[in-house]
Scaffold this active site. Structure first.
Site, short mmCIF file in Angstrom:
data_model
loop_
_atom_site.label_atom_id
_atom_site.label_comp_id
_atom_site.label_asym_id
_atom_site.label_seq_id
_atom_site.Cartn_x
_atom_site.Cartn_y
_atom_site.Cartn_z
N HIS A 124 -2.76 6.56 4.58
CA HIS A 124 -1.32 6.70 4.82
C HIS A 124 -0.83 8.05 4.30
O HIS A 124 -1.35 8.58 3.30
CB HIS A 124 -0.54 5.61 4.09
N CYS A 173 0.82 -1.22 0.00
CA CYS A 173 0.00 0.00 0.00
C CYS A 173 0.85 1.27 0.00
O CYS A 173 0.59 2.21 -0.77
CB CYS A 173 -0.95 -0.01 1.19
#
Length: 339
Positions: free
Chosen positions: A246, A132
């Site tokens: 994130h 990711c």
């Protein structure tokens, strides 16, 4: 487009659930859905909601892949290694979110905005979804690389609790409640330490030269995705008490000169990117605003003041939803290219 039989391996987990949502949102031509999970989910009578119906979860076993066209994998490494080759042997093409196959030579590792052309060559019937943080960082790096040739990346990631799956998300919620109530937090699995009111500069186990497995993914996966075997990367990955999305601070060095204005124009035109960069108005990407959407937001774009004379280097900040673009959406985009 003709309808496809689509299986989701790990359909009851966080990423599997997001895959279902992305398939619906993007109107993927699912003729039949096959949600697969562990015996525990089957014994509990679990169902998943898709296209207005409750679809029973089936046991994840080799025979479940008979007649399946596309498998979206959202299971752990061991399950992926055991079952996805079985699915491929039965004629399915598998798009896998685990890191079981990512660095194997005959398995393409794909971010569609970067290397969609690699999808066509999948001799084992498996295509890997990158890590990711790698996806979120490379989507904005790529258009800059195309213009100026990236040679080096210095990256710090600030990764949300849900990057550790539902256990990570549940643990952060529990810890926040404990702290608010003045109670002792106690053991903090799946994290090494209490995450609430804290930062943990370790994601994954430690490997060579003191880097963690998560930090090495940015280098090793980035080299494969961008076809840059000599790309130099130094990465520090930090778990932060954020629920979702994130964030990354990236400094990129280039072979050729690239100004801030040129870089901004490239990013504004790049697929999968949204530029949010207005320091005078305190506008920049943040996890709260980038959650539950599919673009990587980029801001704080500036010249690297530490670069030696003659070296072109820029610094920027980016945020993206690691469950969507960092996992589920990227996998569904790959499946769209398969069509």
């Amino acid at each position: 487009m003709s309808e496809k039989t689509v299986a989701i391996l790990g359909a009851t987990g966080v990423v599997g659930q997001q895959m279902l949502q992305c398939l619906e949102e993007r109107a993927f031509p699912v003729g039949r859905l096959v949600p697969l999970a562990s015996q525990r989910s089957v014994d509990a009578g679990r169902t998943v909601r898709f296209a207005g119906e409750d679809v029973p979860v089936r046991l994840a076993e080799p025979d479940a892949f008979e007649g399946v066209d596309i498998v979206l994998g959202a299971a752990d490494d061991a399950t992926a290694r055991e079952l996805l080759p079985e699915a491929a042997r039965r004629g399915a093409v598998c798009v896998d979110n685990s890191h079981a196959f990512r660095l194997e030579e005959d398995v393409p590792l794909v971010v569609p905005e970067i290397n969609a052309s690699d999808i066509a060559d999948h001799p084992r019937g498996i295509i890997a979804n990158p890590n990711c943080a790698t996806i979120i960082g490379l989507v904005p790096v790529w258009p800059l690389h195309q213009a100026a040739g990236v040679t080096r990346l210095i990256v710090s990631t600030y990764q949300a609790a849900s990057g550790a799956g539902k256990p990570g998300l549940d643990e952060l919620v529990r810890e926040i409640r404990c702290v608010a109530a003045g109670e002792e937090v106690g053991p903090s699995a799946p994290f090494q330490y209490q995450l609430a009111e804290n930062l943990i500069p370790q994601i994954g186990g430690f490997r060579e030269e003191g880097y963690t497995s998560e930090e090495l993914k940015m280098q090793n996966e980035g080299r494969k995705i961008m076809h840059l075997p000599g790309l130099r990367v130094s990465c520090t990955c930090v778990r932060v008490p954020v629920v979702r999305s994130h964030s990354e601070s990236i400094t990129a060095e280039f072979e050729r000169p690239l100004s801030v204005d040129e870089a901004r124009e490239l990013l504004e035109a790049a697929p999968g990117v949204r530029v949010v960069d207005d320091p005078a108005a305190s506008r920049y990407p943040m996890p709260l605003e980038t959650s539950d959407q599919d673009l990587v937001w980029v801001g704080r774009l500036r010249r690297d003041l530490s670069a030696p004379d003659g070296v072109s280097s820029l610094t920027f900040w980016c945020c993206g939803d690691q469950i969507r673009k960092g996992a589920a959406t990227n996998a569904v985009q790959i499946a769209e290219h398969l069509l």
